[in-house]
Design a protein around this motif. Structure first.
Motif, mmCIF file in Angstrom:
data_model
loop_
_atom_site.group_PDB
_atom_site.id
_atom_site.type_symbol
_atom_site.label_atom_id
_atom_site.label_comp_id
_atom_site.label_asym_id
_atom_site.label_seq_id
_atom_site.Cartn_x
_atom_site.Cartn_y
_atom_site.Cartn_z
ATOM 1 N N UNK A 184 -15.528 5.899 -9.275
ATOM 2 C CA UNK A 184 -15.720 4.445 -9.320
ATOM 3 C C UNK A 184 -15.155 3.738 -8.108
ATOM 4 N N UNK A 185 -14.554 4.488 -7.183
ATOM 5 C CA UNK A 185 -13.954 3.887 -5.990
ATOM 6 C C UNK A 185 -14.439 4.615 -4.742
ATOM 7 N N UNK A 186 -14.534 3.882 -3.644
ATOM 8 C CA UNK A 186 -14.920 4.473 -2.366
ATOM 9 C C UNK A 186 -14.170 3.751 -1.252
ATOM 10 N N UNK A 187 -13.167 4.406 -0.682
ATOM 11 C CA UNK A 187 -12.373 3.793 0.382
ATOM 12 C C UNK A 187 -11.183 3.028 -0.150
ATOM 13 N N UNK A 188 -10.371 2.528 0.789
ATOM 14 C CA UNK A 188 -9.183 1.765 0.411
ATOM 15 C C UNK A 188 -9.037 0.534 1.304
ATOM 16 N N UNK A 189 -8.336 -0.429 0.787
ATOM 17 C CA UNK A 189 -7.942 -1.590 1.562
ATOM 18 C C UNK A 189 -6.496 -1.908 1.209
ATOM 19 N N UNK A 190 -5.910 -2.850 1.913
ATOM 20 C CA UNK A 190 -4.491 -3.157 1.710
ATOM 21 C C UNK A 190 -4.319 -4.492 0.993
ATOM 22 N N UNK A 191 -3.257 -4.564 0.186
ATOM 23 C CA UNK A 191 -2.794 -5.851 -0.330
ATOM 24 C C UNK A 191 -1.447 -6.121 0.327
ATOM 25 N N UNK A 192 -1.174 -7.395 0.575
ATOM 26 C CA UNK A 192 -0.024 -7.743 1.416
ATOM 27 C C UNK A 192 0.879 -8.780 0.770
ATOM 28 N N UNK A 193 2.110 -8.748 1.227
ATOM 29 C CA UNK A 193 3.103 -9.768 0.899
ATOM 30 C C UNK A 193 3.794 -10.102 2.219
ATOM 31 N N UNK A 224 15.188 -11.664 12.859
ATOM 32 C CA UNK A 224 14.044 -11.388 11.993
ATOM 33 C C UNK A 224 13.056 -12.558 11.998
ATOM 34 N N UNK A 225 11.798 -12.273 12.321
ATOM 35 C CA UNK A 225 10.767 -13.325 12.345
ATOM 36 C C UNK A 225 9.767 -13.205 11.200
ATOM 37 N N UNK A 226 9.465 -11.980 10.784
ATOM 38 C CA UNK A 226 8.499 -11.808 9.684
ATOM 39 C C UNK A 226 8.667 -10.421 9.076
ATOM 40 N N UNK A 227 8.385 -10.339 7.781
ATOM 41 C CA UNK A 227 8.398 -9.051 7.071
ATOM 42 C C UNK A 227 7.095 -8.946 6.293
ATOM 43 N N UNK A 228 6.395 -7.830 6.509
ATOM 44 C CA UNK A 228 5.141 -7.589 5.807
ATOM 45 C C UNK A 228 5.311 -6.397 4.879
ATOM 46 N N UNK A 229 5.165 -6.626 3.571
ATOM 47 C CA UNK A 229 5.132 -5.518 2.603
ATOM 48 C C UNK A 229 3.680 -5.254 2.257
ATOM 49 N N UNK A 230 3.306 -3.988 2.122
ATOM 50 C CA UNK A 230 1.918 -3.699 1.795
ATOM 51 C C UNK A 230 1.781 -2.462 0.929
ATOM 52 N N UNK A 231 0.656 -2.392 0.229
ATOM 53 C CA UNK A 231 0.252 -1.245 -0.569
ATOM 54 C C UNK A 231 -1.234 -1.028 -0.309
ATOM 55 N N UNK A 232 -1.698 0.181 -0.592
ATOM 56 C CA UNK A 232 -3.123 0.477 -0.469
ATOM 57 C C UNK A 232 -3.748 0.562 -1.857
ATOM 58 N N UNK A 233 -4.847 -0.138 -2.044
ATOM 59 C CA UNK A 233 -5.591 -0.089 -3.300
ATOM 60 C C UNK A 233 -6.991 0.440 -3.019
ATOM 61 N N UNK A 234 -7.559 1.122 -3.994
ATOM 62 C CA UNK A 234 -8.909 1.650 -3.826
ATOM 63 C C UNK A 234 -9.948 0.538 -3.973
ATOM 64 N N UNK A 235 -11.017 0.661 -3.205
ATOM 65 C CA UNK A 235 -12.102 -0.326 -3.206
ATOM 66 C C UNK A 235 -13.193 0.139 -4.162
ATOM 67 N N UNK A 236 -13.745 -0.790 -4.925
ATOM 68 C CA UNK A 236 -14.799 -0.460 -5.888
ATOM 69 C C UNK A 236 -16.029 0.064 -5.141
ATOM 70 N N UNK A 237 -16.590 1.153 -5.652
ATOM 71 C CA UNK A 237 -17.805 1.737 -5.073
ATOM 72 C C UNK A 237 -18.969 0.755 -5.257
ATOM 73 N N UNK A 238 -19.616 0.383 -4.155
ATOM 74 C CA UNK A 238 -20.717 -0.575 -4.226
ATOM 75 C C UNK A 238 -21.938 0.009 -4.923
#
Length: 586
Positions: A500-509, A446-460
């Motif tokens: 209030x949101x448009x699109x998604x991005x990821x948060x990571x661990x 094992x060299x690396x483990x990436x945990x992630x979730x998707x969060x909504x991006x605020x509508x500009x």
């Protein structure tokens, strides 16, 4: 309309209720003269009163009921009484009809021009109830959207022909020649699919009920209702989709899976269909596999600068096991494809094992799992290792056999990328050990483990500053006194469908496996010990990364709380403040 109702203007009602002053009304009227618009909207925009309080005051002053449309089911046939153009122009929607009396939900019940026109058009007596403008607009989109596109005449054809369609299917189930491109049901299905693509939905849910047929889209990870149709439309729509997917139309008692492809605006889009028999008929879920919505560039996957550099170092290694973890729908496959797109070069032999192969990538050798034929992950991997690969991608490690082959391949000079269903990064090592893999093999490979979730991006388009409901917000403000850190939210607008949101991005661990972590894994240390050591050596937790993105105006604190586990959001507050402070360099 009863003649006894006193014709009053909205401003007068609000002044009499003590909710605004005459000076505030004068300011609002001057604003209306300069900019146009409705006086109620202007008063809300100026901050003199909230939308909900405005409607409560109107209802109380005029002795009218105030309803919440979010909890109300409207008969889809009822909306045909009033054309969509009139409903949208005056922000009204029919909700009941008893005898010759039509009950309308209105945000401005003092709009007598609207009342007179609707009474003239419908030839019915009008009864008024009060609802907020936003709720009425959502209801109009929900009950009129499909009908707007197709026209009520087409919808009526579908309703009147649906029973005949079902009978024809029962009489000649093997034949599909009767379904032609000019049939109304074909047009309805096309509209449902086209609207989903336009809204960038990931799934279409077609759900039969006792009285209606509900259509919902999953947009940015959350379900939203887009139409409620008569129950009689259900059978022909599901039958049409089954024919498109090459599914047996006659068999409705068991689940089915199928696929189809259509052309849309000069591109080909694949769809994966799953049907499920429920008590009111067959439910269908259509997964939209639109390549144009897939990001294949790692730099656009939402990585912080620190995590991005560490992730590049991990995936650019010639060997080792790299895991991506997270629940279903957290973007693991998209991240894997982005990694493979970076590594995809003519001098590399890359083989993937997937179930299913969702997107076909040029130059990749993609293997589709077929359990009925005996081609499972473990069997496929045994054969692939003999194909002299440089890089292996395993769609999911589900069992001991797959885990052992993946690990041994990583130890013999291959780079292995795989997904694993765990709640966070440190749990991944323990999950492999629980499957039966020897701890020393896990720690070595094992060299690396990436945990992630998707969060909504605020509508500009409707982004505005807000004060998050956090107990430590004042502490954050004190610690960041050298920089004005602000949090934002989307107030809701037509571009984001009022979310209030448009699109998604990821948060990571991202947990890079250091020598200290390897020792702990070999000793079968708990995931709590692994997490403590990983944070000590620089790992940023999911909650920390989400809070950093909120502080940078990308998403909201509420979104980070929604997708993160409780243990992530209950970290020591001083640690959270310190992590964010360092990341923002304040």
């Amino acid at each position: 309309m009863p003649a006894s109702i006193e014709h009053k203007k909205l401003g007068q009602v609000l002044i009499e209720s003590g909710l605004i002053s005459e000076k505030q009304l004068e300011t609002a009227l001057n604003h209306q003269k300069q900019m146009g618009g409705r006086i109620g909207d202007i008063i809300i925009k100026l901050g003199y009163i909230s939308e909900d309080r405005l409607q409560e005051a109107i209802a109380e002053k005029l002795n009218l009921p105030k309803l919440s449309l979010s909890d109300l089911e409207i008969d889809p046939r009822l909306v045909s009484v009033l054309p969509a153009e009139i409903a949208r122009r005056y922000t009204v929607i029919p909700i009941f009809k008893v005898g010759n009396v039509l009950t309308l939900a209105m945000d401005d019940p003092l709009n007598y021009v609207a009342l007179d026109e609707i009474a003239y058009h419908t030839r019915l007596d009008i009864k008024r109830v009060v609802a907020t403008r936003s709720e009425i607009e959502i209801a109009i989109d929900k009950y009129y959207s499909i009908a707007d596109t197709m026209g009520r005449q087409t919808m009526d054809k579908i309703e009147t022909s649906s029973s005949q369609f079902a009978e024809n299917q029962a009489l000649d189930i093997a034949s599909t020649e009767g379904i032609t491109s000019d049939m109304p049901v074909v047009e309805l299905v096309n509209v449902i699919i086209a609207k989903a693509i336009k809204r960038k939905a990931s799934d279409i849910h077609l759900e039969p009920g006792e009285q209606n047929f509900r259509i919902r889209y999953r947009v940015d990870g959350l379900m939203c209702e887009v139409a409620v149709l008569p129950a009689s439309v259900h059978v022909p729509v599901i039958s049409r989709i089954k024919v498109m997917s090459n599914i047996d139309v006659s068999e409705k008692r068991v689940p089915h899976d199928g696929r189809f492809r259509i052309g849309y605006k000069n591109r080909q889009i694949d769809f994966r269909v799953s049907t499920l028999p429920i008590i009111f008929g067959e439910k269908a879920v259509i997964r939209i596999l639109d390549k144009s919505n897939i990001l294949l560039d790692l730099s656009q996957m939402g990585f912080s600068e620190k995590n991005y550099q560490l992730w590049l170092e991990a995936v650019d290694r010639p060997d080792g096991l790299i895991l991506i973890t997270g629940p279903t729908g957290s973007g693991k496959t998209s991240t894997l494809y982005a990694v493979l797109n970076r590594l995809n070069k003519p001098e590399k032999n890359i083989v993937t094992v997937e179930d299913p192969v969702e997107y076909k990538i040029p130059m990749l050798n993609q293997v589709q799992i077929n359990e009925k034929a005996g081609l499972v992950f473990a069997n496929a991997l045994r054969s692939i290792v003999r194909q002299n690969p440089d890089i292996l991608m395993v769609g999911e490690i589900r069992d001991l056999a797959t885990a052992e082959i993946s690990i041994r391949a990583s130890l013999t000079g291959h780079l292995v990328l795989a997904t694993l269903h765990t709640s966070d990064a440190p749990v991944a090592a323990g999950r492999l050990i629980d499957m039966g893999v020897e701890p020393y093999l896990v720690s070595t490979s094992l060299t690396a483990v990436l945990a992630q979730r998707l969060v909504r991006v605020i509508c500009e388009n409707c982004k505005e500053e807000t004060l998050p409901n956090l107990s430590f917000f004042e502490d954050l403000k004190r610690r960041w006194n050298r920089r004005d850190i602000k949090f934002y939210r989307g107030s809701g607008c037509p571009r984001c469908s009022q979310t209030g949101y448009a699109g998604r991005t990821a948060i990571h661990e991202l947990m890079v496996v250091t020598p200290e972590l390897k020792d702990l894994i070999t000793q079968k240390a708990s995931h709590i010990e692994l997490r403590r050591q990983a944070i000590k050596t620089g790992m940023v937790s999911l909650w920390d990364d989400g809070l950093m993105k909120a502080a940078n105006g990308i998403t909201t604190v509420e979104e980070a709380l929604r997708v993160c586990h409780n243990e992530d959001s209950k970290l020591n507050q001083k640690q959270v403040v310190g992590e964010v402070e360092n990341a923002l360099d304040v």
